[in-house]
Design an enzyme around this catalytic site. Structure first.
Site, PDB file in Angstrom:
ATOM      1  N   CYS A 176      42.428  36.090  31.683  1.00 53.18           N
ATOM      2  CA  CYS A 176      42.753  36.700  30.381  1.00 53.18           C
ATOM      3  C   CYS A 176      43.726  35.848  29.567  1.00 53.18           C
ATOM      4  O   CYS A 176      43.718  35.899  28.344  1.00 53.18           O
ATOM      5  CB  CYS A 176      43.287  38.111  30.586  1.00 53.18           C
ATOM      6  SG  CYS A 176      41.973  39.256  31.094  1.00 53.18           S
ATOM      7  N   CYS A 216      46.022  42.544  30.177  1.00 58.09           N
ATOM      8  CA  CYS A 216      46.031  41.822  31.459  1.00 58.09           C
ATOM      9  C   CYS A 216      46.632  40.448  31.278  1.00 58.09           C
ATOM     10  O   CYS A 216      46.400  39.772  30.277  1.00 58.09           O
ATOM     11  CB  CYS A 216      44.599  41.709  31.980  1.00 58.09           C
ATOM     12  SG  CYS A 216      44.458  40.806  33.548  1.00 58.09           S
ATOM     13  N   ASP A 233      35.873  44.063  60.041  1.00 66.99           N
ATOM     14  CA  ASP A 233      35.249  45.349  60.368  1.00 66.99           C
ATOM     15  C   ASP A 233      34.542  45.198  61.715  1.00 66.99           C
ATOM     16  O   ASP A 233      34.548  44.124  62.320  1.00 66.99           O
ATOM     17  CB  ASP A 233      34.319  45.805  59.248  1.00 66.99           C
ATOM     18  CG  ASP A 233      33.166  44.847  59.020  1.00 66.99           C
ATOM     19  OD1 ASP A 233      32.992  43.908  59.829  1.00 66.99           O
ATOM     20  OD2 ASP A 233      32.436  45.021  58.038  1.00 66.99           O
ATOM     21  N   HIS A 257      39.236  37.796  37.491  1.00 68.40           N
ATOM     22  CA  HIS A 257      39.807  38.870  36.666  1.00 68.40           C
ATOM     23  C   HIS A 257      39.766  40.210  37.391  1.00 68.40           C
ATOM     24  O   HIS A 257      40.772  40.937  37.419  1.00 68.40           O
ATOM     25  CB  HIS A 257      39.108  39.010  35.314  1.00 68.40           C
ATOM     26  CG  HIS A 257      39.520  40.295  34.650  1.00 68.40           C
ATOM     27  ND1 HIS A 257      40.753  40.459  34.056  1.00 68.40           N
ATOM     28  CD2 HIS A 257      38.912  41.515  34.593  1.00 68.40           C
ATOM     29  CE1 HIS A 257      40.884  41.703  33.639  1.00 68.40           C
ATOM     30  NE2 HIS A 257      39.782  42.368  33.945  1.00 68.40           N
ATOM     31  N   CYS A 311      46.285  38.007  33.688  1.00 71.00           N
ATOM     32  CA  CYS A 311      45.742  37.161  34.750  1.00 71.00           C
ATOM     33  C   CYS A 311      45.351  35.797  34.210  1.00 71.00           C
ATOM     34  O   CYS A 311      45.306  35.568  33.008  1.00 71.00           O
ATOM     35  CB  CYS A 311      44.554  37.829  35.434  1.00 71.00           C
ATOM     36  SG  CYS A 311      42.982  37.657  34.568  1.00 71.00           S
ATOM     37  N   ASP A 316      39.515  48.807  51.135  1.00 68.61           N
ATOM     38  CA  ASP A 316      38.723  47.609  50.866  1.00 68.61           C
ATOM     39  C   ASP A 316      37.514  48.045  50.072  1.00 68.61           C
ATOM     40  O   ASP A 316      37.070  49.188  50.203  1.00 68.61           O
ATOM     41  CB  ASP A 316      38.227  46.950  52.160  1.00 68.61           C
ATOM     42  CG  ASP A 316      37.054  47.702  52.758  1.00 68.61           C
ATOM     43  OD1 ASP A 316      37.290  48.732  53.426  1.00 68.61           O
ATOM     44  OD2 ASP A 316      35.891  47.310  52.527  1.00 68.61           O
TER      45      ASP A 316
END
Lengths: 365, 365
Positions: A312, A307, A60, A338, A309, A269
Site C-alpha cells: 500500500c 494500510c 498439521d 497485502h 504495508c 490459521d
C-alpha cells in the site's frame, strides 16, 4: 499463522515474511510427506533448514488433507489408507506415522492425528468419529513422547553439518536449523465432536486428562453457519486450560479471527488471505475488494488507504489490477503480501486491545 | 538492463530490484500500448509512477514485438498494421505513433521505430529494410523533438496530483514520478543493415548525421551464429561516437555480455536471465544449471557457491528444486532474483576491470 503448504507461503520470499513480522508458519504434513518426502527433509536437516525459516513452524497432522484431497480413502481404527492426489500412489497414515513424519520435519508444534468430522454429521456419526479421534490422540501422544527427541538435525555438530553440506556456516538455512534445534517440540491435542456440545465437552475433557501442552478446536469452518462455529468455540474454550495455547483450526475472515481472539482463542490459521490474494481478492479496512474489477483500472489510490504495508505504501490499485489482467506473477506476490499484512495488523490490534482489557473467561453455552 | 515487459520484471517486486542495485529497466512499448494502454498510463502519470519505479526506464519502439508477436502484419513505408496477439484487434504503428506512445509512457530513453531485419536476409532484402528504417529514424527524431516535452505528468503540481489521486504525497509511486520528471527524455537511433558490413556502415553513418544522444545496434541475436554477432558489433561500434551510449539490443549469455562490454558496448538488454529462470535454468560461476534435475533433490549447497546474492545466501539447491517440482510461484521469484544478481555482478566486474584498463577502440573488420 500464514499457511505454507509445500514449505513456502505461496509466492512470498521468506525475507518478506520476516519483514511482515510473521512469527510462526503452518506447514502441511500431507503435502510435505508426498513431496519432497519427510525422509528427504529429515536428511536435509528438517523443514526449518530446508525452507530457511528460523522462526516457529506448526505442522498439521495430515489428516485433514488426507480426507479433503486424496482419493480412495479407507478409514479403519488403525489409520487411513489413501491414494496421492499427485500421482495416484498408495499410502497409509496412522497416528504413529503422522508423528513420525512431523518429527522428521522438525516441527515446533505437531498436531495429533485426528479425523476431521464432516458437516453435516448426525450424532451417531459424530460419536463414532470422535471415538476414533480420541484413540488416535492417545496413540499420537504415546508415540510422540517416545520419539520426539529424534529430531532431524541428528547428532552431528554444526561444524560437521556445515562441512557435509558444502555450505558456509553463516548460511541462513544453517542458522535456521541451529535456532530450531534449541527449542522443545510440542504436540497439541485436537477437540472434535461435530456440532454437538456434549461431544465437544467429552472430547475436551478426555484430551485435558491426557495433558497436552496446547489444544486445538478442529472440525470447524467445514461448511457450517458462522453462528454455529462461534457457538462451538464458546462451548469448548472454557473447557480448555486458559494458561495453555488454544488454537482454532482453519479460520477465518478478518472479523472472525478478531472475534475469536476476543473470546480467548490464542492461535488460528487459514489459507484465506493467501488463496484469496491469488484470485485478486484483497481484504481492506473498507471491506473486501476484487482488484480485477474494471473500476480500479485507473484508480491511483492504494489497495487500502488505512494500510501502511509495503504494498500500500508503494503501488496503486491501477497497477495491482493491471498485474492481474496481464496475468503477471507479481500479482500473487503483492496481493499476498497485502492480505497477510492486513491479517497480521488485525491481530496486532486485537492483542493491543486485549493487553489493556484482558479476556473475560467464557462460560459454556 | 532487466526486461520488464508489461511494467514488471516478471515475479520480482520493485523493492528487490532496488536491493539488487538495478538502475535501469526496459519496458516494452508494444505490450504496454495493448495493455493497459499508453493513454491509460499517461493519465496515471507515466510508467514510472504506474509501476512505482523512480530509476531510469528505457522503452523499445514496439517494432520488434510487432514483427515477432502479432498476427497479419502489413508493412508499408507509412508504418505497420497488425493484429493484437491478445485479442486479435487491429492496430497501426508508425514512427510518429511509436514516439507518441513512448512519450506517453514517460520513457527516459525512447527508441526510434525500426524494422528488425530477419535472419537470414539476402542483400536486396536487407537493403530495402534498411531504407525503411532510415526513413523511420528521421521521422522518429522529428516527431520526438517536436513532442518530447509532452510528458505524462502534465502541468499539474505535485500538490494537485497528490490531491487528485487520493494518495499521500510520500507515496512511493508519486515520488517515482517526481524523480522521473526532473530528467531529460532521450531518443536513440538504431543501426540495422542485416549481416552486411557495408550496410551497417551506411546505417551508422546516416544515424550519426542525424545526431542522436545514443545509438543502438539492432537486428542481432536473431538466429545468426555468435561469431557473426560479434563481427557485426566489431564492425559497427567504431562508427558510433564513443562518448555517447552504445547499446546492443537483445543480448545475451553472461560470457557474451562481458565480451561485448570489453569491446566497448555500454548497454545491453535481454530476457534470458528472467525467462530462463522461470524454466529453472540458473546461471552460475560454474556454468548453467538446470535446477529441475533430480541430482539436486538433496543438494544442500547454494545455487552458486561463489554468489553472494540474497538467494544463494539463504536457500539450497534442494529447496529451489523442490519449488520447481511442486510448481510453486516462489520458484520464479527466487530463480529470477539469482539470475539477475548473476548478470548484474557479471557487469559490475567488467566495469571494475575496465576502470583499471579502459577499452581499446575497435577498428572495423
Amino acid at each position: 499463522m500464514p499457511v505454507g503448504t509445500q514449505g513456502t507461503v505461496k509466492a512470498v520470499p521468506q525475507q518478506l515474511l520476516e519483514d511482515l513480522d510473521v512469527r510462526i508458519l503452518l506447514g502441511n504434513t500431507y503435502h510435505l510427506y508426498l513431496r519432497p518426502g519427510h525422509e528427504a527433509i529429515r536428511r536435509l536437516g528438517g523443514l526449518h533448514r530446508f525452507m530457511s525459516w528460523e522462526r516457529a513452524i506448526l505442522t498439521d497432522s495430515g489428516g485433514f488433507q488426507v480426507f479433503s484431497l486424496s482419493d480412495l480413502r479407507k478409514v479403519t481404527d488403525e489409520g487411513v489408507s489413501f491414494r496421492s492426489h499427485i500421482d495416484g500412489s498408495s499410502h497409509f497414515f496412522s497416528p504413529e506415522h503422522s508423528m513420525e513424519v512431523q518429527i522428521a520435519l522438525g516441527s515446533d508444534i505437531a498436531m495429533a492425528f485426528d479425523e476431521c468430522t464432516e458437516y453435516p454429521a448426525d450424532r451417531a456419526r459424530a460419536r463414532a468419529s470422535l471415538d476414533v479421534t480420541l484413540k488416535w490422540a492417545q496413540r499420537s501422544r504415546d508415540h510422540f513422547e517416545a520419539h520426539k527427541h529424534e529430531r532431524p538435525w541428528g547428532e552431528r555438530t554444526l561444524e560437521q553439518r556445515t562441512a557435509d553440506s558444502g555450505q558456509r556456516s553463516e548460511h541462513q538455512a544453517e542458522k535456521a536449523a541451529v535456532n530450531a534445534e534449541g527449542r522443545t517440540p510440542n504436540l497439541f491435542g485436537i477437540v472434535q465432536g461435530g456440532m454437538f456440545a456434549d461431544l465437544r465437552r467429552e472430547s475436551a475433557e478426555r484430551l485435558v486428562e491426557m495433558d497436552f501442552p496446547g489444544y486445538a478446536i478442529g472440525g470447524l469452518s467445514v461448511g457450517e453457519p458462522r453462528e454455529l462455529t462461534r457457538e462451538m468455540i464458546a462451548t469448548t474454550l472454557p473447557l480448555l486450560p486458559a494458561e495453555k495455547p488454544r488454537y482454532v483450526m482453519g479460520v477465518g475472515y478478518p472479523d472472525e479471527i478478531a472475534e475469536y481472539a476476543r473470546m480467548g482463542v490464542d492461535m488460528m490459521d487459514c489459507v484465506l488471505p493467501t488463496r484469496a490474494a491469488r484470485h485478486g481478492l484483497l481484504f481492506t479496512s473498507e471491506g473486501r475488494l476484487n482488484i480485477r474489477n474494471r473500476q480500479y483500472a485507473e484508480d491511483q489510490g492504494p489497495a487500502d488507504p488505512a494500510c501502511n504495508c509495503m504494498v500500500c505504501r508503494r503501488y496503486s490499485r491501477a497497477y495491482l489490477r493491471h498485474l492481474m489482467a496481464a496475468q503477471e506473477p507479481l500479482a500473487a506476490v503483492l496481493n499476498t503480501l497485502h492480505n497477510l499484512a492486513f491479517y497480521l495488523e488485525t491481530m496486532r490490534k486485537v492483542r493491543e486491545e486485549l493487553a489493556e482489557k484482558p479476556v473475560q473467561p467464557q462460560s459454556g453455552s
